[in-house]
Design a protein around this motif. Structure first.
Motif, PDB file in Angstrom:
ATOM      1  N   HIS B   8       0.857  -1.191   0.000  1.00  0.00           N
ATOM      2  CA  HIS B   8       0.000   0.000   0.000  1.00  0.00           C
ATOM      3  C   HIS B   8       0.887   1.232   0.000  1.00  0.00           C
ATOM      4  CE1 HIS B   8      -2.977  -2.922   1.292  1.00  0.00           C
ATOM      5  NE2 HIS B   8      -3.930  -2.017   1.112  1.00  0.00           N
ATOM      6  N   VAL B   9       0.609   2.141  -0.900  1.00  0.00           N
ATOM      7  CA  VAL B   9       1.426   3.348  -0.991  1.00  0.00           C
ATOM      8  C   VAL B   9       0.522   4.558  -1.156  1.00  0.00           C
ATOM      9  CG1 VAL B   9       3.104   4.595  -2.415  1.00  0.00           C
ATOM     10  CG2 VAL B   9       3.415   2.158  -2.001  1.00  0.00           C
ATOM     11  N   LYS B  10       0.896   5.611  -0.411  1.00  0.00           N
ATOM     12  CA  LYS B  10       0.160   6.870  -0.613  1.00  0.00           C
ATOM     13  C   LYS B  10       1.158   7.994  -0.912  1.00  0.00           C
ATOM     14  CE  LYS B  10      -0.420   9.110   3.883  1.00  0.00           C
ATOM     15  NZ  LYS B  10       0.170  10.333   3.401  1.00  0.00           N
ATOM     16  N   LEU B  11       0.638   9.066  -1.452  1.00  0.00           N
ATOM     17  CA  LEU B  11       1.497  10.224  -1.685  1.00  0.00           C
ATOM     18  C   LEU B  11       1.875  10.816  -0.338  1.00  0.00           C
ATOM     19  CD1 LEU B  11      -0.213  12.129  -4.636  1.00  0.00           C
ATOM     20  CD2 LEU B  11       1.848  10.736  -4.706  1.00  0.00           C
ATOM     21  N   GLU B  12       3.128  11.235  -0.207  1.00  0.00           N
ATOM     22  CA  GLU B  12       3.602  11.771   1.059  1.00  0.00           C
ATOM     23  C   GLU B  12       2.887  13.088   1.400  1.00  0.00           C
ATOM     24  OE1 GLU B  12       7.913  12.509   1.292  1.00  0.00           O
ATOM     25  OE2 GLU B  12       7.944  10.515   2.207  1.00  0.00           O
ATOM     26  N   GLU B  13       2.691  13.913   0.373  1.00  0.00           N
ATOM     27  CA  GLU B  13       2.186  15.270   0.590  1.00  0.00           C
ATOM     28  C   GLU B  13       0.681  15.319   0.820  1.00  0.00           C
ATOM     29  OE1 GLU B  13       4.276  18.514  -0.757  1.00  0.00           O
ATOM     30  OE2 GLU B  13       5.635  17.257   0.425  1.00  0.00           O
ATOM     31  N   GLU B  14      -0.041  14.404   0.214  1.00  0.00           N
ATOM     32  CA  GLU B  14      -1.488  14.441   0.406  1.00  0.00           C
ATOM     33  C   GLU B  14      -1.992  13.055   0.764  1.00  0.00           C
ATOM     34  OE1 GLU B  14      -3.495  15.075  -3.479  1.00  0.00           O
ATOM     35  OE2 GLU B  14      -1.490  15.602  -4.179  1.00  0.00           O
ATOM     36  N   ASP B  15      -3.171  13.022   1.265  1.00  0.00           N
ATOM     37  CA  ASP B  15      -3.712  11.763   1.747  1.00  0.00           C
ATOM     38  C   ASP B  15      -4.371  11.008   0.592  1.00  0.00           C
ATOM     39  OD1 ASP B  15      -3.616  10.254   3.959  1.00  0.00           O
ATOM     40  OD2 ASP B  15      -5.597  10.831   4.704  1.00  0.00           O
TER      41      ASP B  15
END
Lengths: 429, 255
Positions: B8-15
């Protein structure tokens, strides 16, 4: 217009302890003229437009501030180059440490000796190019130099010099205040390379006047010393004849204050002038390149390439101008000044100017300030290059355009090695 | 070779979640292809594997020959044998292509405790590899990717791969911007590197590239997950019917 009282005070305070050196009639006159010029202009102050970004106080104060002598243990720059070495210690020529100044096709003299001679070619140049360089912008510290300099070299090249003349400036006293004035005349068809290196003194005021005659070539490579606390103001005045070539490169690593002014006049058709600088500053470091190139002949080419790498609050200044006079048709002028800021604390101030009165010219200028390219860093890392090395590689690449202006590949490689070492010393620091 | 589990990966800057549980197992010597529509997370997967900033792994693991890839710095991943051929190779003005390749190779060798290659040996190596990819001396001398055409940039990526000899190669849309001839050249370069100890993950929009680089397994990625896997015929199915048809079969969110 009378000078402001404050300016007069600063000027007189600086002059109080100085007296004009003795010499033959012609140089005595040149020195008196310079003193009169200086008094009329006054020493630079913080309110002067030309000194907007560089505080001149330390350069105009009556005494030099103390500067610790850097105990460098590495091999000095140009060490591998076969050259005629002339050594100055705290601004005083040291014959014992110097080579025998004999070089075929080149006459080398100490300024002091030439100044005692009643008839000397130096009369046509000493303070002459400096005077020409005072218009339209004042350079009072250069006039101060012309008035009071007692040491320096006087070089006349009549042929193609086999080896470079290398001026080595040693700094030994923590309070030394050096004033050096060199005059170089490269006669028609002659070629000469002059190297300079070392910090010179706690405070240095250096002027070099260079006349490059028709079809002559002058190459100049300078490495300003690593002593961290030293302060320096230098002026390079050059006048170029028809089809002559002038190339100058300066590397500056360290030094709390450096102001390098270069004033170049292209007065003969088809002349070429390239001037470049690479500086690397870390921490308490202020570096100013101020350049004024005048095209006063047709079909001439000039290039200014200045690159600064700054970190930990270091500051860089570039003021560069290309003036193209009405008759200087087909001028090809180029100017680039760029700063690479390795952190958010460092600053770069740039004022690139073009003033063109001829209608058939090609002039371009650019100035950029930026951080290191993170995309390129990642690209290098993804190929296995550790982050610190990737940063060094990109920093050297940034400086490359300036280093490429050095004609001699061996000297260029020497300079490159110094810059690499500077970066390596700061790794992870 | 490469084991990705429930990533699972998300963008660091936004959710914003991009990968929502990717499972992928690539054996030694295998060639896998990932296809999928725009925004499905294909490129993100390649960036996360190479260690690019800006992404946060919230769950799951990725190992290369048993070693935790996600814990490594990008240069450590490279030294461990992971290679990403960039979709948009980066231009590096002032750094010669040869210097770049030699620095990279020797950095990796140093990290692995091997002796660095001398200038002479490196020159021999690079000349041989460059000739195979029809890369001339001029391209080797020029600054990295500066002034290169799209095809030249991609060939340069393959050259780097050939020189660095990684174990796990991820090709991110290497076919984008290539004409037919360039694609053939690049594919030949890749195929020449195929061997029992080297695996490939080929990310592409189009089936076309897979005619040249024939995969063992084809995965379809959509909405941050691998939704379907099959043999090379799955790629042909995509080419014929488009993604919508295949994704229609898949339960869950509609793309």
């Amino acid at each position: 217009m009378a000078l402001a009282q404050a300016k007069q005070d600063v000027t007189e305070a600086r002059l109080a302890a100085l007296s004009l050196p003795e010499g033959a009639g012609w140089i005595k006159a040149a020195r008196e003229d310079a003193l009169a010029r200086l008094r009329a202009m006054g020493l630079p102050g913080r309110r002067d437009e030309y000194w907007k970004w560089t505080r001149p106080d330390a350069l105009t104060a009556p005494d030099a501030a103390q500067a610790a002598v850097f105990e460098g243990d590495d091999t000095p720059v140009f060490g591998e180059i076969d050259r005629v070495r002339l050594v100055f210690v705290d601004g005083v020529f040291d014959a014992a440490q110097s080579d025998d100044p004999t070089l075929a096709g080149v006459e080398i003299e100490r300024l002091e000796a030439a100044a005692q001679t009643d008839i000397h070619w130096l009369k046509e140049l000493y303070g002459v190019l400096e005077t020409r360089g005072q218009d339209p912008v004042h350079r009072p510290l250069a006039a101060l130099n012309t008035a009071y300099a007692t040491d320096g070299v006087v070089i006349r090249a009549t042929g193609k010099a086999e080896r470079p003349v290398s001026l080595i400036y040693l700094h030994e006293s923590e309070t030394s205040d050096a004033t050096l004035h060199h005059v170089i005349k490269v006669e028609e068809g002659a070629e000469l390379t002059v190297l300079e290196n070392g910090p010179a003194a706690a405070r240095l005021n250096m002027v070099m006047e260079v006349e490059v005659a028709d079809n002559a070539a002058f190459h100049h490579v300078r490495a300003q010393g690593r002593d961290h606390e030293r302060r320096a103001v230098t002026h390079l005045f050059a006048r170029l004849g028809t089809e002559s070539v002038f190339k100058s490169f300066t590397m500056t690593a360290n030094g709390v204050l450096t102001r390098n002014e270069s004033v170049i006049e292209l007065t003969g058709d088809n002349a070429t002038a390239h001037i470049a600088g690479a500086c690397t500053g870390d921490g308490d470091f202020h570096h100013d390149d101020t350049v004024f190139i005048t095209h006063d002949a047709a079909h001439c080419e000039s290039r200014q390439v200045y690159k600064k790498v700054l970190r930990n609050g270091a500051a860089g200044v570039f003021q560069g101008k290309i003036l193209v006079k009405p008759d200087a048709q087909k001028t090809d002028g180029y100017q680039i000044s760029q700063a690479l800021l390795l952190d958010g604390d460092s600053q770069f101030f740039a004022k690139p100017e073009l003033e063109i009165y001829a209608d058939d010219v090609q002039c371009s200028h650019g100035s950029t300030t930026g951080a290191i390219d993170e995309t390129a860093i990642f690209y290098l890392r993804s190929r296995g290059v550790p982050e610190a090395e990737a940063q060094d590689l990109l920093t050297l690449a940034f400086l490359a355009e300036a280093i490429e202006e050095i004609e001699d590949e061996t000297i260029a490689e020497d300079i490159r090695t110094r810059l690499e070492a500077w970066l390596a010393r700061r790794r992870g620091g | 070779m490469l084991e990705i589990k429930n990533l699972h990966v998300k963008l660091e800057e936004e959710d914003k979640a991009i990968l929502k549980g990717v499972d992928l197992s690539i054996g030694a010597g295998e060639v896998h292809a990932i296809m999928g529509p725009n925004g499905s997370g294909k490129s993100t997967l390649s960036y996360v594997m190479s260690g690019r900033d800006g992404y946060e792994v919230t769950e799951g693991t990725a190992t290369l020959e048993g070693a935790d890839v996600l814990e490594m710095e990008p240069e450590e991943r490279a030294a461990a044998g992971l290679f990403l051929a960039f979709q948009y190779p980066v231009e590096i003005p002032g750094v010669g292509n040869m210097t770049f390749l030699r620095t990279a190779l020797n950095s990796q060798r140093k990290a692995r405790g091997q002796e660095e290659l001398s200038a002479g040996d490196f020159l021999k190596l690079i000349r041989a590899k460059a000739a195979d990819l029809k890369i001339g001396a001029d391209m080797l001398k020029r600054p990295v990717n500066v002034g290169f055409s799209g095809g030249e940039k991609k060939r340069n990526e393959i050259l780097q791969m050939a020189v660095l000899e990684p174990k796990m190669c991820i090709l991110d849309e290497t076919d984008s911007g290539l004409d037919v001839d360039a694609m053939k050249l690049v594919s030949d370069g890749v195929n020449a590197l195929r061997d029992a100890g080297r695996s490939f993950l080929v990310i592409t929009h189009y089936q076309r590239l897979l005619n040249h680089i024939v995969p063992d397994v084809v995965h379809i990625m959509a909405n941050g997950q691998i939704v379907k896997s099959g043999g090379k015929e799955l790629a042909l199915e995509v080419e014929e019917n488009g993604y919508a048809d295949i994704l229609g079969d898949v339960p869950g969110e509609v793309v």
